[in-house]
Motif scaffolding. Structure first.
Motif, PDB file in Angstrom:
ATOM      1  N   GLN A 230     -25.652 -25.072 100.071  1.00 19.63           N
ATOM      2  CA  GLN A 230     -24.546 -25.866 100.592  1.00 19.63           C
ATOM      3  C   GLN A 230     -23.346 -24.976 100.888  1.00 19.63           C
ATOM      4  O   GLN A 230     -22.216 -25.231 100.493  1.00 19.63           O
ATOM      5  CB  GLN A 230     -24.192 -26.983  99.596  1.00 19.63           C
ATOM      6  CG  GLN A 230     -23.161 -28.008 100.078  1.00 19.63           C
ATOM      7  CD  GLN A 230     -23.615 -28.858 101.252  1.00 19.63           C
ATOM      8  OE1 GLN A 230     -24.765 -28.784 101.687  1.00 19.63           O
ATOM      9  NE2 GLN A 230     -22.722 -29.680 101.771  1.00 19.63           N
ATOM     10  N   GLY A 231     -23.610 -23.898 101.610  1.00 21.55           N
ATOM     11  CA  GLY A 231     -22.539 -23.033 102.077  1.00 21.55           C
ATOM     12  C   GLY A 231     -21.780 -22.323 100.981  1.00 21.55           C
ATOM     13  O   GLY A 231     -20.634 -21.900 101.199  1.00 21.55           O
ATOM     14  N   PHE A 232     -22.398 -22.159  99.809  1.00 16.01           N
ATOM     15  CA  PHE A 232     -21.697 -21.552  98.669  1.00 16.01           C
ATOM     16  C   PHE A 232     -20.315 -22.183  98.502  1.00 16.01           C
ATOM     17  O   PHE A 232     -19.312 -21.498  98.326  1.00 16.01           O
ATOM     18  CB  PHE A 232     -21.596 -20.036  98.838  1.00 16.01           C
ATOM     19  CG  PHE A 232     -22.924 -19.344  98.824  1.00 16.01           C
ATOM     20  CD1 PHE A 232     -23.598 -19.123  97.633  1.00 16.01           C
ATOM     21  CD2 PHE A 232     -23.520 -18.917  99.999  1.00 16.01           C
ATOM     22  CE1 PHE A 232     -24.833 -18.495  97.613  1.00 16.01           C
ATOM     23  CE2 PHE A 232     -24.752 -18.293  99.993  1.00 16.01           C
ATOM     24  CZ  PHE A 232     -25.413 -18.084  98.797  1.00 16.01           C
ATOM     25  N   PHE A 233     -20.297 -23.524  98.564  1.00 14.60           N
ATOM     26  CA  PHE A 233     -19.041 -24.276  98.522  1.00 14.60           C
ATOM     27  C   PHE A 233     -18.225 -23.985  97.275  1.00 14.60           C
ATOM     28  O   PHE A 233     -17.000 -24.140  97.261  1.00 14.60           O
ATOM     29  CB  PHE A 233     -19.349 -25.779  98.575  1.00 14.60           C
ATOM     30  CG  PHE A 233     -19.855 -26.333  97.270  1.00 14.60           C
ATOM     31  CD1 PHE A 233     -18.977 -26.907  96.361  1.00 14.60           C
ATOM     32  CD2 PHE A 233     -21.200 -26.267  96.933  1.00 14.60           C
ATOM     33  CE1 PHE A 233     -19.432 -27.406  95.147  1.00 14.60           C
ATOM     34  CE2 PHE A 233     -21.660 -26.761  95.734  1.00 14.60           C
ATOM     35  CZ  PHE A 233     -20.777 -27.338  94.838  1.00 14.60           C
ATOM     36  N   TRP A 234     -18.884 -23.587  96.213  1.00 16.19           N
ATOM     37  CA  TRP A 234     -18.238 -23.426  94.912  1.00 16.19           C
ATOM     38  C   TRP A 234     -17.439 -22.135  94.813  1.00 16.19           C
ATOM     39  O   TRP A 234     -16.628 -21.966  93.897  1.00 16.19           O
ATOM     40  CB  TRP A 234     -19.306 -23.466  93.806  1.00 16.19           C
ATOM     41  CG  TRP A 234     -20.517 -22.639  94.116  1.00 16.19           C
ATOM     42  CD1 TRP A 234     -21.632 -23.044  94.787  1.00 16.19           C
ATOM     43  CD2 TRP A 234     -20.734 -21.264  93.791  1.00 16.19           C
ATOM     44  NE1 TRP A 234     -22.544 -22.009  94.902  1.00 16.19           N
ATOM     45  CE2 TRP A 234     -22.006 -20.910  94.297  1.00 16.19           C
ATOM     46  CE3 TRP A 234     -19.986 -20.309  93.115  1.00 16.19           C
ATOM     47  CZ2 TRP A 234     -22.532 -19.629  94.149  1.00 16.19           C
ATOM     48  CZ3 TRP A 234     -20.500 -19.024  92.968  1.00 16.19           C
ATOM     49  CH2 TRP A 234     -21.765 -18.697  93.483  1.00 16.19           C
ATOM     50  N   ARG A 235     -17.631 -21.230  95.762  1.00 14.81           N
ATOM     51  CA  ARG A 235     -16.866 -19.982  95.735  1.00 14.81           C
ATOM     52  C   ARG A 235     -15.468 -20.221  96.286  1.00 14.81           C
ATOM     53  O   ARG A 235     -15.264 -21.041  97.175  1.00 14.81           O
ATOM     54  CB  ARG A 235     -17.587 -18.900  96.533  1.00 14.81           C
ATOM     55  CG  ARG A 235     -18.919 -18.503  95.917  1.00 14.81           C
ATOM     56  CD  ARG A 235     -19.626 -17.427  96.701  1.00 14.81           C
ATOM     57  NE  ARG A 235     -18.815 -16.218  96.832  1.00 14.81           N
ATOM     58  CZ  ARG A 235     -19.280 -15.081  97.353  1.00 14.81           C
ATOM     59  NH1 ARG A 235     -20.522 -15.007  97.800  1.00 14.81           N
ATOM     60  NH2 ARG A 235     -18.492 -14.034  97.438  1.00 14.81           N
ATOM     61  N   THR A 236     -14.518 -19.487  95.776  1.00 12.73           N
ATOM     62  CA  THR A 236     -13.113 -19.695  96.164  1.00 12.73           C
ATOM     63  C   THR A 236     -12.532 -18.454  96.846  1.00 12.73           C
ATOM     64  O   THR A 236     -11.320 -18.235  96.799  1.00 12.73           O
ATOM     65  CB  THR A 236     -12.269 -20.042  94.927  1.00 12.73           C
ATOM     66  OG1 THR A 236     -12.410 -19.002  93.949  1.00 12.73           O
ATOM     67  CG2 THR A 236     -12.699 -21.372  94.324  1.00 12.73           C
ATOM     68  N   ASP A 237     -13.376 -17.698  97.503  1.00 10.74           N
ATOM     69  CA  ASP A 237     -12.912 -16.458  98.142  1.00 10.74           C
ATOM     70  C   ASP A 237     -12.685 -16.621  99.640  1.00 10.74           C
ATOM     71  O   ASP A 237     -12.476 -15.633 100.349  1.00 10.74           O
ATOM     72  CB  ASP A 237     -13.909 -15.325  97.901  1.00 10.74           C
ATOM     73  CG  ASP A 237     -15.324 -15.666  98.365  1.00 10.74           C
ATOM     74  OD1 ASP A 237     -15.573 -16.840  98.703  1.00 10.74           O
ATOM     75  OD2 ASP A 237     -16.190 -14.771  98.361  1.00 10.74           O
ATOM     76  N   VAL A 238     -12.709 -17.846 100.153  1.00 11.96           N
ATOM     77  CA  VAL A 238     -12.417 -18.064 101.568  1.00 11.96           C
ATOM     78  C   VAL A 238     -10.900 -18.200 101.702  1.00 11.96           C
ATOM     79  O   VAL A 238     -10.330 -19.273 101.543  1.00 11.96           O
ATOM     80  CB  VAL A 238     -13.137 -19.305 102.118  1.00 11.96           C
ATOM     81  CG1 VAL A 238     -12.838 -19.486 103.606  1.00 11.96           C
ATOM     82  CG2 VAL A 238     -14.644 -19.188 101.899  1.00 11.96           C
TER      83      VAL A 238
END
Length: 391
Positions: free
Chosen positions: A22-30
């Motif tokens: 799911q688009g690595f939604f859980w990462r906060t590096d965007v």
């Protein structure tokens, strides 16, 4: 395996899919993409719709007035029928702080077929059009910007060739309920609209964060924004979809120094924030509501229930599978808590927070079917999907 063990296995499978697919939604590096200083800084008009915002304006408007922008920039604050002196306070703040030029105006009551905020945005864009800006910054009255915010947004848009660059402002997390609910709000939003997918050309996923959207003026005209989305309660997502349908390239990420100063000190404040638009997100469909409730239960509530049931009943398989699903869930929430600088012991409480969101969503549907609809600052939109199309 028992029925609850199989259900827990389904939840674990769902979490593994969410983790990886799911688009690595859980990462906060965007964060804002790589950017370089343009040779010539384009002109920008900042449009701020404001309705009864006197409580937050002293903390937000000075940050816009103080923007360190090398090009021409001007602020248009649209006083949307405020009863608390918002417009006069804005003028006083501009006189006190100086900085960018500020125009305060009011559009009058919105006509049938328009939400109040979008009518105010339309009026602000109309005022800005006389300056012929290359970009519009649409920002809410509760958003405080770092001094270089506008400069960085424009540089990112120019460097990446984006028609819309939006930042998810960091919401306030000071009260007990804000700490429990707010990080989850952004986490769930990213799960629905993975930021990595939004920025891809050709991808169908489209979303923006209405508190901070830098928009090319010609892209807004191609997408007929805001006229094409005049009925939208969830206006930021509708705006992004309109721009993308018009061939625009959009980007959304997490902010570093763009913050919401609006407080939500009590649970009822957060409840209103979520429930006023939750059912609109489901297109007012009872079928989608039922699916959402079932999905939330399977994904968020089954893991702790299975772990507890397995431990109490001596069912090792159920306990292990439920525990693994809860562990994956907890791990995906940790980056968002770190982004919000919150203690990590809140991560295992995500099922409880998800249960609150489930109740908020159901309440949103109940209020809609009782004829109360989505409410914002004293206005209620009972059936936004049924507002007349005025061409």
């Amino acid at each position: 395996m028992s029925a609850i063990a199989w259900t827990a296995a389904g939840s674990l499978a769902a979490w593994l899919w969410l983790l990886l697919c799911q688009g690595f939604f859980w990462r906060t590096d965007v964060r804002l993409p790589p950017r370089t200083r343009p040779d010539e800084w384009p002109s920008v008009c900042i449009v701020v719709p404001a309705r009864d915002e006197a409580a937050v304006l002293p903390r937000s408007l000075p940050s816009l007035l103080a923007q360190d922008y090398p090009g021409r920039a001007e602020i248009f604050l649209v006083d949307d029928g405020s009863a608390d002196g918002t417009g006069e306070l804005a003028r006083e703040l501009a006189h006190e702080h100086g900085g960018l030029p500020l125009t305060v105006d009011s559009p009058g009551d919105p006509p049938a077929g328009w939400t109040g905020k979008l009518w105010a945005v339309r009026h602000g864009i109309g005022l800005a059009r006389a300056r012929d800006p290359e970009y519009l910054l649409l920002t809410d009255a509760d958003i405080a910007h770092a001094p270089d915010s506008l400069r960085e947004l424009v540089a990112a848009a120019r460097t990446g060739g984006f028609d819309a660059v939006s930042l998810m402002a960091r919401l306030r997390v000071e009260s007990r309920w804000e700490r429990l609910v707010v990080p989850a709000f952004v986490y769930f939003f990213a799960q629905l609209y993975p930021f990595r997918w939004i920025g891809r050309k050709g991808a169908r996923t489209a979303a923006a964060a209405g508190g901070c959207v830098l928009l090319r003026t010609d892209a807004a005209e191609r997408a007929r924004v805001p006229d094409a989305i005049r009925q939208a309660v969830i206006d930021d997502v509708a705006l992004a979809r309109a721009v993308k349908r018009g061939g625009g390239h959009i980007w959304l990420g997490l902010a570093e120094r763009v913050d919401s100063v609006r407080p939500y000190p009590k649970l009822r404040d957060l409840w209103r924030m979520v429930s006023r638009s939750a059912y609109a997100q489901l297109r007012h469909s009872p079928l989608l509501l039922a699916g959402t409730v079932a999905g939330l239960a399977l994904v968020y509530l089954v893991p702790p229930a299975a772990l507890i049931a397995g431990l109490v009943g001596g069912d090792t398989a159920t306990a292990v599978v439920g525990g693994l699903a809860w562990l994956v869930m907890t791990g995906t929430y940790v980056p968002m808590l770190r982004y919000y600088r919150q203690p990590l012991w809140l991560a295992p409480l995500l099922p409880f927070t998800a249960f609150l969101y489930l109740l908020m969503t159901v309440d949103s549907a109940v209020q809609h079917h009782r004829g109360r609809g989505a409410a914002w600052k004293g206005r209620t939109y009972t059936r936004p999907d049924a507002l007349p199309d005025e061409g």
